[in-house]
Design an enzyme around this catalytic site. Structure first.
Site, PDB file in Angstrom:
ATOM      1  N   CYS A 170      -5.550   0.099   1.275  1.00 27.94           N
ATOM      2  CA  CYS A 170      -4.201   0.048   0.714  1.00 27.94           C
ATOM      3  C   CYS A 170      -3.716   1.385   0.160  1.00 27.94           C
ATOM      4  CB  CYS A 170      -4.132  -1.013  -0.387  1.00 27.94           C
ATOM      5  SG  CYS A 170      -4.784  -2.608   0.136  1.00 27.94           S
ATOM      6  N   HIS A 194       0.355   0.543  -8.562  1.00 26.82           N
ATOM      7  CA  HIS A 194      -0.087  -0.169  -7.361  1.00 26.82           C
ATOM      8  C   HIS A 194       0.381  -1.619  -7.456  1.00 26.82           C
ATOM      9  CE1 HIS A 194      -2.382  -0.597  -3.732  1.00 26.82           C
ATOM     10  NE2 HIS A 194      -3.150  -1.542  -4.245  1.00 26.82           N
ATOM     11  N   HIS A 252       3.106  -6.786  -0.337  1.00 27.16           N
ATOM     12  CA  HIS A 252       2.095  -5.729  -0.234  1.00 27.16           C
ATOM     13  C   HIS A 252       2.105  -5.175   1.187  1.00 27.16           C
ATOM     14  CE1 HIS A 252      -1.262  -3.276  -0.767  1.00 27.16           C
ATOM     15  NE2 HIS A 252      -2.177  -4.137  -1.205  1.00 27.16           N
TER      16      HIS A 252
END
Length: 1014
Positions: free
Chosen positions: A163, A298, A336
């Site tokens: 990620c 994040h 996401h």
């Protein structure tokens, strides 16, 4: 760490197709999440995975023709690669640089990717594996395709740190810039949710949100919702960006990357490592964390992830602050985006710094109390936060499953001095007129040009009314010159909008054919009869380049002439008609016009000068330098001015053979110039000319007296010729071919010495045969007359000596202005020239204005739905969406690697030209069945590339138009051998010389068959 400027952005996220739409989504607190498209998988087949997420619309659309990629290859490519190519093009345009202008430069490409899902879906069935799938499924190709198609030679790599991949890519790009490995870098990432598999993994780990939405830092947070996304930024060293005048969204002050190391699980986050990467980034940026105004976290919305991240952020940022640090995560809006998560946050932060406002955070109204944000000096934004004047600082965090952490520190762009000058003043006050500019738009097909004309028209219409020069300059700098071109000269935005709309409304089929090569230009320099008081004064007022070059000529002439010729040229002084002044004045104008054009990148393939015009022609060709030519012109003017008066010249509309008898009776009268088949000039005593004129008028022949002070190019000029012959002349072999009007042919090895210039005064001007030789030698597409009024072009037109050539004049008479020069440049650009635009604009207009990005075709779609648990459905490689008719002509090959916009010569692309029957064999029989060898080649090409047969015309070039590479050539060889067994085995080395086009390969194979014994 040195400062890095973020100068260009392009992105597409769920519910936000483009940078402006992304910012709008953030500012209105919108959400891009929705149900899983049926195109991906049937939600009912996977009840363990949420039926919602963030998905891009039209993710299957890809303009493969633009990038010279065959349909078969496009269908085999990882969709991430198909998203990244047009994104890279638009990001470079947004940076104020034409993508084609970076071809061959050490520009770097750094792409963050995660997982390699496409490879797992396509390569698991070994029976279906192909070379195209092998290349298409490689993660590294995500970066390498951009480098290849744009011809970028700097570092090119893809990075997978889960990620955090795309923020790590930005860090690596910045490091490469600071190390001097590249001067420009594209950095970012892409993510497409291709299957439910990763969602199943999140679910089994207890990390999946039930409703498919991330709710970062919220009391309702229950896990991850997956999302598509693509984003790229263009980075440059700050000093370079400032020197080039690029718009700067934000400045990357420092960044850092580290690893969790061994913690409580390979996929679990580590607070202490997160703290360390934050401290490292701030140390590299040279700032303290308390100066950071807001954090783009994040923020996945998982219970453990949010808790650990907030603890780390609070420990670093929450102490010694006057006010809490604002905290947010774009995952609340999008979901996401996994491999693209870092770039989504970075772009959000850069835009916030650029607009000086931080968007509110979704779900801030139900803050998770367990995170103790207030105690830690952090706060969620329930409404947008204005940033104060001066520098603002922000930071972005991105953490990868597996432990690779990244943190970047950004600052607002440095303040620039307020621009002043005509361009800005005009835009600010809505002034109706301004400096002239050339607005350019191009496309890879006629339909693409029309589409982009319409987009630019509406974009300009939304701007404040006013001067258009800076906007024109921006279009020249930002837009790569693709094959189908529009160029218009304008002074204000109202005029520009009208012209753009009118052009966009034209039928694309009526557009001019593709310009396959650069224009072939010849300069024709006018002679003495074109002078008049005030010549080129309008151009002089409006063109700084012309003013500069006229000043150069004036300086060179001043010493031998004893006065400035510039005032004679520009003012109303009647002395300009006297030979001693007329000749230097005309030379100065010819020199300055030619130098202005060559400085614009308009290089002549040959030059021709009419009488005195040969001096400026010789300088342009390199046979004389400026000072030597100026000295000779002044000497020539003085000598001819000393000749006795009484002579004159007349132009007669007939050939020399019809006046031969009359001239025999008037021995002092001669043919002074052969300007065309029926354009002859006679020179001699005025009384004799009057008698000839009367006789010709009686025969019905048109006669016109010329404004000549003497009988030039006749025996009456012998005294001047004799004196000029004694001059010592420094000359050199011309670097540009010269069509000599002294000899009536192309100059070979004869020097342009004193004898040449002496004979040139006395002997006739052989314009017509010289022009005929020039046209025969170089086949010009454009004739440009160099002088203060149009004369030679009229002669060329009447004589029909340059059929098909376009005639241009940058200063066609007393009313000439900068617009005429601009029209000349525009006409050549439309035909394939990429000018050096800087010379057309004053410095205050050379400022890049934001422009709408290139709009690609959405007529081609590529998608094969595959899931690990469901069988693959059929691929539909090229289907036009509802409401859009596929273009009548789709021409492949727009990327710099294919030579698009570079003016390379070649044959028409794979597609239909106006009036083309669509028959590859040229027999009216589709598929080339009239020629069995051509038919076999066409079928082999369609099988390898995936094109419909009607697209594969005889003239289609394998590399530039059809996008064939070495692998496809090998496949083509095998298929051709199978279809044409009489050819036998042919090596690729044998085929290579014939691989210019489909037709040349068919001809080669046909010759082989003919040569083989029966």
């Amino acid at each position: 760490m040195g400062d890095i400027a973020l100068v260009g952005i392009d992105c597409a996220f769920p519910g936000a197709a483009g940078t402006a739409a992304y910012w709008d989504l953030l500012m209105r607190g919108g959400s891009g999440t929705g149900p899983v498209p049926a195109q991906r998988w049937e939600a009912r087949d996977f009840p363990a995975v949420s039926g919602r997420g963030g998905f891009l619309d039209d993710v299957d659309v890809f303009d493969s023709d633009f990038f010279s990629i065959t349909p078969h290859e496009a269908a085999a490519m990882d969709p991430h690669q198909r998203l990244l190519l047009p994104c890279a093009w638009r990001a470079l345009e947004d940076s104020g640089r034409a993508p084609g202008a970076l071809a061959g430069t050490e520009t770097g490409v750094f792409i963050g990717m995660m997982g390699g899902e496409w490879g797992r879906l396509t390569m698991s069935d070994l029976a279906q594996v192909t070379p195209l799938l092998g290349a298409g499924s490689s993660a590294g190709m995500a970066a390498n395709r951009i480098s290849y198609h744009f011809n970028l030679t700097g570092p090119s790599l893809a990075v997978d740190t889960a990620c955090s991949s795309s923020l790590v890519a930005v860090h690596l790009a910045a490091t490469s810039l600071l190390a001097g490995e590249c001067d420009t870098a594209l950095a970012g990432g892409a993510n497409i949710v291709l299957s439910p598999s990763m969602g199943m993994v999140y679910g089994q780990l207890g990390l999946a949100a039930q409703d498919g939405r991330c709710k970062p830092f919220s009391a309702d947070a229950d896990g991850i919702g997956r999302s598509d996304g693509v984003g790229l930024v263009v980075l440059r060293r700050l000093d370079d960006a400032l020197a080039d005048g690029q718009r700067i969204y934000a400045v990357l002050r420092g960044s850092a990357v580290n690893q969790d190391g061994r913690s409580n699980g390979v996929i679990a986050p580590n607070r202490w490592s997160q703290e360390r990467v934050l401290h490292s980034a701030y140390r590299r940026a040279g700032i303290t964390p308390d100066r950071v105004a807001f954090l783009e976290a994040h923020g996945t919305g998982t219970v453990l992830g949010d808790a650990i991240e907030c603890a780390a952020l609070g420990a670093v940022h929450g102490t010694a602050r006057e006010a809490p640090c604002a905290l947010g995560s774009v995952k609340g809006n999008l979901g996401h985006t996994e491999g693209a998560a870092g770039i989504a946050g970075l772009i959000k932060t850069a835009l916030a710094l650029h607009h000086r406002i931080v968007p509110a955070s979704l779900f801030a109204d139900r803050e998770n109390p367990r995170l103790r944000l207030g105690e830690r000096g952090l706060r969620l934004l329930k409404s947008p936060m204005r940033l104060p004047r001066g520098e603002s600082l922000a930071a972005v965090s991105s953490f990868g499953m597996g432990g690779t952490n990244a943190h970047a520190v950004l600052g607002s762009a440095p303040r620039r001095p307020r621009r002043t000058g005509p361009a800005v003043a005009g835009a600010r006050t809505g002034a109706a007129r301004g400096a002239v500019g050339v607005f350019t738009v191009s496309g890879d097909t006629p339909e693409a040009l029309r589409r982009n004309l319409a987009v630019q028209a509406e974009a300009v219409a939304r701007r404040p009314r006013g001067a258009a020069a800076a906007l024109c300059w921006s279009s020249n700098r930002v837009k790569t010159g693709l094959p189908h071109r529009f160029a218009v000269t304008v002074r204000d935005t109202d005029e520009l909008v009208s012209q753009l709309r009118r052009a966009a409304d034209r039928d694309p089929a009526a557009s001019a054919g593709r310009p396959w090569g650069r224009p072939v230009v010849a300069f024709l320099f006018t002679g003495q009869g074109s002078v008049f008081p005030g010549m080129t004064a309008g151009l002089h007022r409006e063109s700084a380049a012309y003013r500069r070059h006229l000043a150069e000529a004036d300086e060179a002439l001043a010493a031998p002439l004893g006065t400035s010729v510039r005032e004679l040229v520009l003012g109303g002084d009647e002395r300009v008609h006297r030979p001693e002044f007329a000749q230097p004045a005309l030379f100065a104008v010819g020199y300055a016009l030619a130098r202005t054009l060559t400085a614009l990148g308009i290089a002549p393939a040959a030059v021709l000068g009419h009488s005195l015009g040969e001096y400026a022609a010789a300088v342009t060709a390199g046979a004389l330098d400026l000072d030597e030519a100026a000295r000779l012109v002044v000497r020539r003017g003085a000598l001819t001015g000393e000749l006795p008066s009484g002579g004159g010249m007349i132009a007669v509309a007939t050939g020399p053979e019809e006046v031969a008898g009359l001239l025999a009776g008037e021995p002092d009268t001669v043919v002074a110039a052969l300007n065309g088949p029926a354009d002859t000039v006679l020179s001699g005593p005025r009384a004799a000319l009057a008698r000839i004129e009367e006789e010709l008028a009686g025969r019905g022949v048109r006669v016109r007296q010329l404004p000549a002070s003497h009988a030039f190019h006749s025996p009456l000029t012998a005294p001047a010729a004799a004196k000029l012959r004694t001059e010592a002349v420094r000359c050199a072999p011309p670097a540009v071919p010269v069509a000599s009007t002294r000899y009536g042919r192309m100059l070979h090895h004869e020097p342009m010495d004193a004898d040449y210039w002496a004979d040139q005064i006395e002997e006739p001007v052989l314009m017509d045969p010289a022009l005929r030789a020039l046209v025969s030698d170089i086949a010009p597409t454009h004739l440009i007359e160099i002088g203060p009024r149009a004369q030679l072009l009229q002669l060329a037109a009447r004589g029909g000596r340059a059929p098909g050539a376009e005639f241009l004049h940058p200063a066609p008479g007393p009313g000439a202005t900068g617009r005429d020069l601009a029209e000349t440049v525009a006409a050549l650009h439309r035909c394939g020239l990429d000018p050096l635009w800087e010379e057309l604009y004053a410095p205050e207009h050379r400022v890049v204005e934001p422009m709408s990005p290139y709009v690609f075709s959405c007529a081609q779609r590529y998608w094969e739905r595959r899931t690990p648990l469901a069988p693959a459905r059929a691929t539909t490689p090229a289907v036009a969406p509802a409401g859009e008719r596929p273009p009548e002509r789709q021409e492949p090959g727009a990327g710099p690697a294919a030579g698009r916009g570079t003016g390379d010569s070649g044959a028409p692309a794979a597609g239909r030209d106006p009036g083309d029957s669509g028959d590859p064999g040229g027999s009216g029989d589709p598929g080339g069945s009239g020629d069995p060898v051509l038919h076999a080649v066409v079928r082999a090409v369609t099988e390898v590339g995936g094109y419909p047969p009607e697209r594969v015309v005889r003239e289609a070039r394998f590399h530039e138009d059809l996008g064939f590479d070495s692998v496809m050539i090998m496949q083509l060889k095998n298929r051709v051998e199978a279809r044409l067994p009489h050819v036998g085995e042919v090596s690729v080395q044998q085929m290579l010389p014939a691989l210019r086009s489909v037709g040349s390969l068919a001809a080669f194979l046909g010759d082989l068959i003919t040569a083989r014994p029966a």
